[in-house]
Structures are given as structure tokens and as C-alpha cells.
Design a protein around this motif. Structure first.
Motif, PDB file in Angstrom:
ATOM      1  N   SER A 120      54.423  88.303  39.399  1.00 29.87           N
ATOM      2  CA  SER A 120      53.257  87.777  40.118  1.00 29.87           C
ATOM      3  C   SER A 120      51.969  87.933  39.327  1.00 29.87           C
ATOM      4  O   SER A 120      50.970  87.307  39.649  1.00 29.87           O
ATOM      5  N   MET A 121      52.008  88.765  38.286  1.00 27.72           N
ATOM      6  CA  MET A 121      50.842  88.886  37.409  1.00 27.72           C
ATOM      7  C   MET A 121      50.508  87.515  36.816  1.00 27.72           C
ATOM      8  O   MET A 121      51.296  86.935  36.084  1.00 27.72           O
ATOM      9  N   GLY A 122      49.337  87.014  37.169  1.00 21.83           N
ATOM     10  CA  GLY A 122      48.918  85.733  36.612  1.00 21.83           C
ATOM     11  C   GLY A 122      49.514  84.517  37.302  1.00 21.83           C
ATOM     12  O   GLY A 122      49.223  83.393  36.900  1.00 21.83           O
ATOM     13  N   ALA A 123      50.337  84.724  38.337  1.00 20.22           N
ATOM     14  CA  ALA A 123      50.889  83.565  39.058  1.00 20.22           C
ATOM     15  C   ALA A 123      49.776  82.892  39.852  1.00 20.22           C
ATOM     16  O   ALA A 123      48.940  83.572  40.443  1.00 20.22           O
ATOM     17  N   VAL A 124      49.758  81.558  39.873  1.00 18.91           N
ATOM     18  CA  VAL A 124      48.715  80.880  40.649  1.00 18.91           C
ATOM     19  C   VAL A 124      49.069  80.868  42.137  1.00 18.91           C
ATOM     20  O   VAL A 124      48.196  80.693  42.972  1.00 18.91           O
ATOM     21  N   GLY A 125      50.322  81.066  42.461  1.00 20.67           N
ATOM     22  CA  GLY A 125      50.694  81.089  43.868  1.00 20.67           C
ATOM     23  C   GLY A 125      52.183  81.285  44.043  1.00 20.67           C
ATOM     24  O   GLY A 125      52.927  81.352  43.061  1.00 20.67           O
ATOM     25  N   ALA A 126      52.593  81.380  45.311  1.00 19.22           N
ATOM     26  CA  ALA A 126      53.999  81.631  45.619  1.00 19.22           C
ATOM     27  C   ALA A 126      54.435  80.822  46.836  1.00 19.22           C
ATOM     28  O   ALA A 126      53.642  80.550  47.731  1.00 19.22           O
ATOM     29  N   VAL A 127      55.701  80.441  46.814  1.00 17.67           N
ATOM     30  CA  VAL A 127      56.332  79.825  47.974  1.00 17.67           C
ATOM     31  C   VAL A 127      57.278  80.871  48.561  1.00 17.67           C
ATOM     32  O   VAL A 127      58.118  81.404  47.847  1.00 17.67           O
ATOM     33  N   VAL A 128      57.111  81.182  49.836  1.00 18.05           N
ATOM     34  CA  VAL A 128      58.089  82.044  50.507  1.00 18.05           C
ATOM     35  C   VAL A 128      59.019  81.144  51.301  1.00 18.05           C
ATOM     36  O   VAL A 128      58.598  80.464  52.228  1.00 18.05           O
ATOM     37  N   LEU A 129      60.276  81.114  50.891  1.00 16.63           N
ATOM     38  CA  LEU A 129      61.265  80.334  51.626  1.00 16.63           C
ATOM     39  C   LEU A 129      61.759  81.158  52.812  1.00 16.63           C
ATOM     40  O   LEU A 129      61.957  82.371  52.686  1.00 16.63           O
ATOM     41  N   ALA A 130      61.953  80.483  53.937  1.00 16.95           N
ATOM     42  CA  ALA A 130      62.428  81.179  55.133  1.00 16.95           C
ATOM     43  C   ALA A 130      63.575  80.390  55.744  1.00 16.95           C
ATOM     44  O   ALA A 130      63.696  79.183  55.556  1.00 16.95           O
ATOM     45  N   ASP A 131      64.428  81.108  56.455  1.00 13.76           N
ATOM     46  CA  ASP A 131      65.579  80.526  57.143  1.00 13.76           C
ATOM     47  C   ASP A 131      65.448  80.950  58.604  1.00 13.76           C
ATOM     48  O   ASP A 131      65.337  82.150  58.892  1.00 13.76           O
ATOM     49  N   THR A 132      65.426  79.976  59.511  1.00 14.51           N
ATOM     50  CA  THR A 132      65.162  80.319  60.923  1.00 14.51           C
ATOM     51  C   THR A 132      66.243  81.217  61.515  1.00 14.51           C
ATOM     52  O   THR A 132      66.026  81.866  62.523  1.00 14.51           O
ATOM     53  N   ARG A 133      67.424  81.274  60.889  1.00  7.89           N
ATOM     54  CA  ARG A 133      68.474  82.153  61.402  1.00  7.89           C
ATOM     55  C   ARG A 133      68.223  83.606  61.020  1.00  7.89           C
ATOM     56  O   ARG A 133      68.819  84.514  61.603  1.00  7.89           O
ATOM     57  N   ARG A 134      67.384  83.794  59.999  1.00 11.24           N
ATOM     58  CA  ARG A 134      67.124  85.151  59.509  1.00 11.24           C
ATOM     59  C   ARG A 134      65.666  85.256  59.082  1.00 11.24           C
ATOM     60  O   ARG A 134      65.355  85.516  57.913  1.00 11.24           O
ATOM     61  N   LEU A 135      64.784  85.020  60.035  1.00 14.52           N
ATOM     62  CA  LEU A 135      63.356  85.011  59.704  1.00 14.52           C
ATOM     63  C   LEU A 135      62.892  86.338  59.106  1.00 14.52           C
ATOM     64  O   LEU A 135      62.061  86.361  58.201  1.00 14.52           O
ATOM     65  N   ALA A 136      63.449  87.433  59.632  1.00 18.34           N
ATOM     66  CA  ALA A 136      62.989  88.752  59.187  1.00 18.34           C
ATOM     67  C   ALA A 136      63.205  88.961  57.699  1.00 18.34           C
ATOM     68  O   ALA A 136      62.501  89.752  57.067  1.00 18.34           O
ATOM     69  N   ALA A 137      64.157  88.223  57.109  1.00 19.95           N
ATOM     70  CA  ALA A 137      64.423  88.381  55.678  1.00 19.95           C
ATOM     71  C   ALA A 137      63.238  87.936  54.828  1.00 19.95           C
ATOM     72  O   ALA A 137      63.151  88.277  53.650  1.00 19.95           O
ATOM     73  N   SER A 138      62.311  87.168  55.425  1.00 22.13           N
ATOM     74  CA  SER A 138      61.158  86.728  54.638  1.00 22.13           C
ATOM     75  C   SER A 138      59.964  87.668  54.789  1.00 22.13           C
ATOM     76  O   SER A 138      58.972  87.517  54.071  1.00 22.13           O
ATOM     77  N   PHE A 139      60.054  88.637  55.698  1.00 26.06           N
ATOM     78  CA  PHE A 139      58.916  89.548  55.894  1.00 26.06           C
ATOM     79  C   PHE A 139      58.508  90.298  54.631  1.00 26.06           C
ATOM     80  O   PHE A 139      57.316  90.365  54.319  1.00 26.06           O
ATOM     81  N   PRO A 140      59.470  90.885  53.878  1.00 26.64           N
ATOM     82  CA  PRO A 140      59.036  91.646  52.689  1.00 26.64           C
ATOM     83  C   PRO A 140      58.249  90.786  51.695  1.00 26.64           C
ATOM     84  O   PRO A 140      57.262  91.242  51.127  1.00 26.64           O
ATOM     85  N   SER A 141      58.677  89.521  51.497  1.00 26.89           N
ATOM     86  CA  SER A 141      57.945  88.649  50.569  1.00 26.89           C
ATOM     87  C   SER A 141      56.552  88.352  51.096  1.00 26.89           C
ATOM     88  O   SER A 141      55.569  88.395  50.343  1.00 26.89           O
ATOM     89  N   ILE A 142      56.452  88.042  52.394  1.00 24.79           N
ATOM     90  CA  ILE A 142      55.143  87.736  52.986  1.00 24.79           C
ATOM     91  C   ILE A 142      54.216  88.944  52.859  1.00 24.79           C
ATOM     92  O   ILE A 142      53.070  88.823  52.418  1.00 24.79           O
ATOM     93  N   ASP A 143      54.742  90.112  53.226  1.00 27.49           N
ATOM     94  CA  ASP A 143      53.944  91.340  53.102  1.00 27.49           C
ATOM     95  C   ASP A 143      53.465  91.539  51.676  1.00 27.49           C
ATOM     96  O   ASP A 143      52.316  91.893  51.431  1.00 27.49           O
ATOM     97  N   TYR A 144      54.392  91.307  50.746  1.00 23.28           N
ATOM     98  CA  TYR A 144      54.068  91.553  49.341  1.00 23.28           C
ATOM     99  C   TYR A 144      52.904  90.686  48.882  1.00 23.28           C
ATOM    100  O   TYR A 144      51.937  91.183  48.303  1.00 23.28           O
ATOM    101  N   PHE A 145      52.968  89.376  49.159  1.00 19.97           N
ATOM    102  CA  PHE A 145      51.909  88.483  48.671  1.00 19.97           C
ATOM    103  C   PHE A 145      50.613  88.676  49.454  1.00 19.97           C
ATOM    104  O   PHE A 145      49.526  88.505  48.896  1.00 19.97           O
ATOM    105  N   GLU A 146      50.715  89.026  50.722  1.00 21.60           N
ATOM    106  CA  GLU A 146      49.500  89.350  51.485  1.00 21.60           C
ATOM    107  C   GLU A 146      48.793  90.538  50.852  1.00 21.60           C
ATOM    108  O   GLU A 146      47.582  90.515  50.638  1.00 21.60           O
ATOM    109  N   ARG A 147      49.565  91.576  50.546  1.00 16.63           N
ATOM    110  CA  ARG A 147      48.982  92.791  49.970  1.00 16.63           C
ATOM    111  C   ARG A 147      48.360  92.517  48.604  1.00 16.63           C
ATOM    112  O   ARG A 147      47.306  93.011  48.280  1.00 16.63           O
ATOM    113  N   ARG A 148      49.042  91.732  47.791  1.00 16.54           N
ATOM    114  CA  ARG A 148      48.542  91.435  46.445  1.00 16.54           C
ATOM    115  C   ARG A 148      47.416  90.443  46.422  1.00 16.54           C
ATOM    116  O   ARG A 148      46.734  90.277  45.416  1.00 16.54           O
ATOM    117  N   GLY A 149      47.264  89.685  47.518  1.00 15.67           N
ATOM    118  CA  GLY A 149      46.254  88.633  47.542  1.00 15.67           C
ATOM    119  C   GLY A 149      46.669  87.392  46.763  1.00 15.67           C
ATOM    120  O   GLY A 149      45.832  86.587  46.367  1.00 15.67           O
TER     121      GLY A 149
END
Ligand SMILES: Nc1nc2c(ncn2[C@@H]2O[C@H](COP(=O)(O)OP(=O)(O)OP(=O)(O)O)[C@@H](O)[C@H]2O)c(=O)[nH]1
Ligand SMILES: [Mg+2]
Lengths: 128, 197
Positions: B104-133
Motif C-alpha cells: 500500500s506504500m505509494g498506492a493511489v487506491g484500493a478496491v475491496v472486493l466483497a461477497d454478500t455470503r461472507r461480508l465479514a471477510a471484507s472487514f479486515p481490508s476495510i479497517d486496514y485502508f481506513e486506518r491507513r487513509g
């Protein structure tokens, strides 16, 4: 293109993590490049045609020179060579030191690209 | 550092490379998305990770270190002579957060893919990018057998910041994947604006 995919199928397409034995033997223990940073997306290009092995280069150096006759990212060089990034960075550093390649590092992490770059990417994606 | 295509130190015209990340839970379609939009077959590269073993005696002169590797998938889209876009799939295993840091160093952005059957699996990625800005969007990969929800419902379920775009996609389709990337770039450009002025 994806020539690395053809070899070592089981090593490369293994789990996310696996053991590597003495990974830096190829660089005689050197873990840092003599010159250069070599981000994953730094672009590198050869400044000359492919030299012979006799020029004091390892076969891997020569392979890099062949690959980099057109610009490639460090990540692509590593994927083509089927070698870990840390090793490829050391090999690229040797070539940069000799003036055999040029490298363009990406924007520093603290800088977002200028707006015109964003716009170029958006327009480019739209027209694909 | 100039913003033109030539490197100051070399004077040779080399394009500018920019990087976006494709993140999300295990098996959510990250590699599929990279492959759908990439002009090259997705490639794989490895990073060596050296960890000092616990309880090493410094004076023994023996380097007791364990090395493992972590693999990253990536693809490329050449935009024009000036810009090349690289897409990196993040490694699925959470114990490799430091690889996420490097990616993520120097990345212009990120796509977090989610699956409605397992939404919680995307929480760590969302948290990560929120924290990093890191600017990010959420793309719901619509698997055939997954229940359909509206984008608003998913946004609510994910407790997303209102300004984070959320869209539905099919990671297998190049057109859909490009729409995802366009949405991300528009969002990232908006986020970058204050810094530009
Ligand atoms: N039906 C359907 N299948 C999909 C879709 N996207 C991915 N798949 C399938 O889902 C499986 C997992 O996709 P991958 O792209 O490997 O997922 P990933 O996120 O890279 O997985 P890991 O790297 O293992 O975490 C594959 O068998 C894909 O073919 C989709 O949109 N619809
Ligand atoms: Mg994958």
C-alpha cells in the motif's frame, strides 16, 4: 509473456508461503542492492543491447538485460526470472551500478499523482 | 522530481507507473478481477521474509533465522506512453500485514472486493485502508448463487463511511472490472484534490 509460469509449476503456484533455502546464495549473501531503491513498480530499461556473459555478469544479469530491452517493472522482472524480489533488487542494483540499465522510481509515497495523471488513467480505461 | 515522463537522473523517457491494490477476503475473486482487466496474464512474484527465531543467542555467531516467502499476484494496464497502471492482489493471509504495508506504500487506491455470503471477510481490508487513509471503494462481486442486496443495504451492513463508493460487479468481466477501476480512480482523484491545490 508469462514465461515464468511454465517452469517450476509446483514451486511457484504453491501456497502463499513456503520455505526458501539460503535464498541469497545467488547474490553471494548480499541482501541490499549496491545502488537504487527498486520499488515493486519502479520501471527499468536497458541502456544497451544484451552483453555477453564474459562481461563479468551472471547469467541472471544477462537475462534481465534481455527482458529489459523494453521498460518493465521490477515486479515483472522478478516474475519472469522466477526469483524472489529481494534477489532481483540486488541483481538490478549491479546493472544500475554498471550503467547497463536506467530506473524510474514511482512518485514518493507522500505524493499523489497530479490530477492530469488521474484523468489520463480514467480516459484510458474508458477507451479500452 | 519533475512530473514529466522523463527521469531526472537518466533523461530517458520512461512512463510513470502507478499502483492500485485489489483486496478482500479469501477466494472473493481478487485474482479473477486482476486477470479480467490485465493486458498480460496475471503474474506472480515473491518476497522473501526473514524472521529472527525466538530465543536466538546473539553471541553464538549462528544466525538462527527462518525465511518464508509470500506471493503477490499482479497485472498491468498500459494507459498511454506516459502512464502504466499496475494492479496488485493482496495476499489473503492476515499474518502478512507487513506485506500489505509494502504494497500500500505509494498506492493511489484500493478496491475491496466483497461477497454478500461472507461480508465479514471484507472487514479486515476495510479497517486496514481506513486506518491507513488509503482511498478505497468496495465492489461487491456478484456470485451467481449469492443473495442479491441493493448497494445501499450492503453499505449499511458494512458500516461504510458515506463517501466511500460501493458498487456491484462481476469480477470475471473486463467491462465490469474497468468500471470498478474507473470508480476507484475518480474517488482517489477527489481525495487527492485538497493536496493538489
Ligand atoms: N460465479 C462466479 N465465480 C467467480 C467470480 N469471481 C471469481 N469466481 C470464482 O471464485 C473462485 C475464487 O476466485 P479467485 O479470483 O481465485 O479469488 P481470490 O480472491 O484471488 O482468492 P485467494 O487469492 O485464494 O484469496 C474462482 O474459482 C473463480 O473462478 C464471479 O464473479 N462469479
Ligand atoms: Mg488470488
Amino acid at each position: 509473456m508469462a514465461s515464468a509460469d511454465d517452469r517450476n509449476e509446483d514451486v511457484w503456484h504453491d501456497e502463499d508461503a513456503g520455505p526458501v533455502v539460503r535464498p541469497y546464495a545467488m547474490t553471494r549473501g548480499r541482501t541490499q542492492p549496491a545502488r537504487g531503491e527498486f520499488d515493486l513498480i519502479s520501471l527499468v530499461v536497458a541502456t544497451r543491447s544484451v552483453p555477453s556473459v564474459a562481461a563479468g555478469l551472471q547469467p541472471e544479469h544477462v537475462t534481465i538485460m534481455r527482458l529489459c530491452q523494453r521498460p518493465l517493472s521490477v515486479a515483472e522482472v522478478a516474475a519472469h526470472l522466477n526469483l524472489p524480489l529481494g534477489i532481483v533488487r540486488v541483481l538490478l542494483g549491479d546493472l544500475l551500478d554498471k550503467g547497463y540499465i536506467l530506473a524510474r522510481e514511482p512518485q514518493p509515497a507522500s505524493h499523489m499523482p497530479p490530477e492530469r495523471i488521474f484523468k489520463a488513467v480514467i480516459n484510458g480505461l474508458r477507451s479500452l | 522530481m519533475g512530473s514529466g515522463p522523463s527521469d531526472v537522473s537518466s533523461g530517458t523517457a520512461l512512463p510513470m507507473a502507478i499502483k492500485v491494490l485489489i483486496a478482500g477476503g479469501f477466494g472473493v475473486g481478487k485474482t479473477t478481477l486482476v486477470g479480467a482487466v490485465s493486458e498480460i496474464r496475471p503474474m506472480r512474484t515473491e518476497e522473501i521474509i526473514t524472521e529472527a527465531s525466538v530465543g536466538v543467542d546473539d553471541t553464538s555467531g549462528v544466525e538462527a533465522k527462518t525465511t518464508t516467502t509470500v506471493a503477490m499476484d499482479f497485472g498491468r494496464i498500459t494507459i498511454n506512453d506516459e502512464v502504466v497502471l499496475y494492479l496488485f492482489g493482496t495476499p489473503g493471509q492476515d499474518r502478512f500485514w507487513f506485506v500489505w504495508d509494502e504494497l500500500s506504500m505509494g498506492a493511489v487506491g484500493a478496491v475491496v472486493l466483497a461477497d454478500t455470503r461472507r461480508l465479514a471477510a471484507s472487514f479486515p481490508s476495510i479497517d486496514y485502508f481506513e486506518r491507513r487513509g488509503t482511498p478505497f471503494i468496495v465492489a461487491v462481486n456478484c456470485f451467481d448463487d449469492a443473495p442479491r442486496y441493493s448497494a445501499d443495504d450492503v453499505k449499511l451492513a458494512l458500516n461504510l463511511d458515506p463517501d466511500v463508493p460501493l458498487m456491484l460487479c462481476d469480477a470475471r468481466l473486463p467491462t465490469s472490472g474497468r468500471e470498478v477501476l474507473i470508480t476507484l480512480m475518480e474517488h482517489a482523484m477527489k481525495k487527492a484534490e485538497p493536496a493538489l491545490s
